[in-house]
Design an enzyme around this catalytic site. Structure first.
Site, mmCIF file in Angstrom:
data_model
loop_
_atom_site.group_PDB
_atom_site.id
_atom_site.type_symbol
_atom_site.label_atom_id
_atom_site.label_comp_id
_atom_site.label_asym_id
_atom_site.label_seq_id
_atom_site.Cartn_x
_atom_site.Cartn_y
_atom_site.Cartn_z
ATOM 1 N N TYR A 1 46.921 33.199 41.606
ATOM 2 C CA TYR A 1 45.796 32.285 41.846
ATOM 3 C C TYR A 1 44.861 32.139 40.649
ATOM 4 O O TYR A 1 43.900 31.374 40.711
ATOM 5 C CB TYR A 1 44.993 32.724 43.064
ATOM 6 C CG TYR A 1 44.536 34.157 43.092
ATOM 7 C CD1 TYR A 1 43.462 34.588 42.327
ATOM 8 C CD2 TYR A 1 45.170 35.092 43.921
ATOM 9 C CE1 TYR A 1 43.038 35.903 42.361
ATOM 10 C CE2 TYR A 1 44.751 36.409 43.961
ATOM 11 C CZ TYR A 1 43.679 36.805 43.187
ATOM 12 O OH TYR A 1 43.257 38.116 43.227
ATOM 13 N N LYS A 2 45.152 32.810 39.560
ATOM 14 C CA LYS A 2 44.309 32.691 38.365
ATOM 15 C C LYS A 2 44.875 31.592 37.459
ATOM 16 O O LYS A 2 44.740 30.414 37.753
ATOM 17 C CB LYS A 2 44.206 34.038 37.658
ATOM 18 C CG LYS A 2 43.602 35.149 38.524
ATOM 19 C CD LYS A 2 43.479 36.448 37.762
ATOM 20 C CE LYS A 2 43.071 37.600 38.658
ATOM 21 N NZ LYS A 2 41.715 37.453 39.206
ATOM 22 N N ASP B 1 50.523 45.450 35.274
ATOM 23 C CA ASP B 1 49.754 44.473 36.039
ATOM 24 C C ASP B 1 49.575 43.244 35.150
ATOM 25 O O ASP B 1 48.936 43.321 34.103
ATOM 26 C CB ASP B 1 48.396 45.092 36.416
ATOM 27 C CG ASP B 1 47.517 44.150 37.230
ATOM 28 O OD1 ASP B 1 47.747 42.928 37.179
ATOM 29 O OD2 ASP B 1 46.587 44.637 37.892
ATOM 30 N N PHE C 1 41.725 47.219 36.522
ATOM 31 C CA PHE C 1 41.034 46.629 37.668
ATOM 32 C C PHE C 1 40.977 47.656 38.800
ATOM 33 O O PHE C 1 41.995 48.287 39.119
ATOM 34 C CB PHE C 1 41.751 45.359 38.135
ATOM 35 C CG PHE C 1 40.917 44.526 39.058
ATOM 36 C CD1 PHE C 1 39.850 43.788 38.551
ATOM 37 C CD2 PHE C 1 41.161 44.495 40.412
ATOM 38 C CE1 PHE C 1 39.057 43.023 39.397
ATOM 39 C CE2 PHE C 1 40.372 43.735 41.268
ATOM 40 C CZ PHE C 1 39.318 42.992 40.757
#
Length: 419
Positions: free
Chosen positions: A231-232, A206, A126
């Protein structure tokens, strides 16, 4: 058996079906973007309101009073989160954001020498991680090429061998995702950790696209550190406080970025001019906890405690497997699958099509919430806690209709720019 008949049968056998009612879902909408932002649950809403009430009722005494005293809230939620990453409770703390936590961990563990002065990452990581790594290299006045990127052969996946081959003698730290955010490929982080340590490399992961979706055993494999957002798949709400793991073998290491809330709790209010870090992962906190951004995670994690990550992973694999099966039966040869088809896939299916952006717009118009990834990817993430197999079937029918009637052609094939 047709896909619809299979969906009805699978839903009738689903032990997690009841949790769908725990979440706020819009009628006539199919939410398949839980790997970007999970839905609000009633428990998360309640825990937020509870923490808000503690401020209303106690004022400053909310730090030590109420159902969830704020002073130890980050540690308490870290303990609840620890089983999801296979860690001891002292090794996890909920704090900061993904990128600030990565900065903290690199400031702590990236100590370049003449011989070892590069950071290894992969080109499919990412971008925010890559930005943070590049800026840490700049802080040390090192050339840009000290960020060493593992290349992908197909633009979607990275092989373990390619990662290990890139672990040369000049690499000090390796930062890799547990799951690639585009293709959903699950990396073999145990093998990567073993190879890194054999070569004297510190390794961190990550977990943004894996926590709450697949099991981890960070302590057992000896990973040095990890970081993630909540938040995923963990449904902690937009911008919710993130998390980090530091293996207990590193307890006592001075944080690269020291802050008051990283203090030994028994000494924090001594207000001494010299920092005394906690002898846990709590030492890597920097600022005061964001209480109302932590609050929803309390309610959300209670469901993960009840269900267990293994049951969630089992259903997740069933959902994504069923999605691929229905696509093959109903819309064969229309999309290229960019995700692994075996159990090395994470929590979503990645469809590749040259009209991906316009197809995503057509899906949204029809009530399906997907995720577009430039330049040509559609991520569909049926989530174990709140999506059903019948919903998967319905989404495939909608997608089939869009492709048959070519309704996507009325949309521009590009991402909308947010003003």
């Amino acid at each position: 058996m047709s896909c619809l008949e299979s969906a009805i049968l699978l839903d009738s056998q689903d032990a997690l079906k009841k949790y769908e009612n725990e979440f706020y879902k819009n009628e006539n909408q199919f939410y398949f973007d839980g790997n970007s932002l999970g839905l609000l649950s009633k428990r998360a809403e309640n825990s937020l309101l509870t923490l808000l009430h503690s401020w209303k009722q106690f004022g400053i005494d909310g730090w030590t009073s109420g159902e969830h005293p704020w002073y130890f809230l980050s540690e308490k939620l870290g303990e609840k989160c620890a089983p999801l990453v296979g860690a001891k409770k002292e090794e996890v703390i909920l704090t900061g954001s993904t990128t600030t936590n990565l900065h903290q961990l690199l400031a702590t563990f990236f100590r370049p020498t003449t011989e070892r002065n590069k950071i290894l990452a992969d080109e499919l990581n990412f971008p925010s991680d890559l930005y943070a790594i590049a800026s840490q290299i700049q802080v040390h006045n090192l050339p840009e090429d000290h960020l060493k990127l593992v290349k992908s052969d197909d633009g979607q996946t990275i092989t373990t061998n390619a990662i290990i081959e890139a672990m040369t003698d000049d690499v000090a730290v390796a930062i890799l995702p547990a799951v690639l955010y585009r293709s959903g490929q699950v990396l073999d982080i145990a093998a990567i950790t073993k190879a890194a340590h054999e070569r004297g490399i510190v390794v961190g992961f990550d977990l943004c696209h894996s926590i709450g979706s697949i099991p981890h055993q960070l302590h057992e494999i000896g990973a040095d550190f990890a970081f993630w957002c909540n938040y995923k798949h963990l449904n902690g709400g937009p911008g919710s406080v993130a998390g980090l793991f530091v293996h207990e073998k590193h307890f006592g290491t001075m944080p690269g970025l020291a802050g008051w809330f990283g203090s030994d709790k028994t000494k924090q209010f001594d207000l001494a001019t010299q920092f005394t870090p906690a002898n846990t992962a709590g030492a890597f906190q920097i600022g005061t906890p964001h209480i109302f951004s932590l609050a929803p995670i309390e309610g959300s994690l209670s469901m993960f405690e009840e269900v267990g990550i293994d049951a969630i992973r089992k259903k997740s694999l069933q959902l994504t497997g069923f999605l691929m099966e229905c696509l093959q039966q109903e819309i064969p040869n229309v999309f290229q699958l960019g995700n692994p088809t075996d159990e090395t896939r994470g929590g979503h299916v990645f469809l590749v099509h040259e009209e991906a952006a316009s197809i995503c717009k057509a899906l949204k118009e029809a009530g399906v919430i997907p995720d577009f990834r430039a330049p040509n990817g559609i991520r569909l993430a049926p989530v174990a806690l709140y999506n059903s197999f019948e919903e998967v079937w319905k989404v495939v029918q909608i997608l089939k209709d869009i492709m048959k009637k070519e309704t996507y052609k009325k949309f521009h094939n590009e991402r909308e720019i947010i003003a």
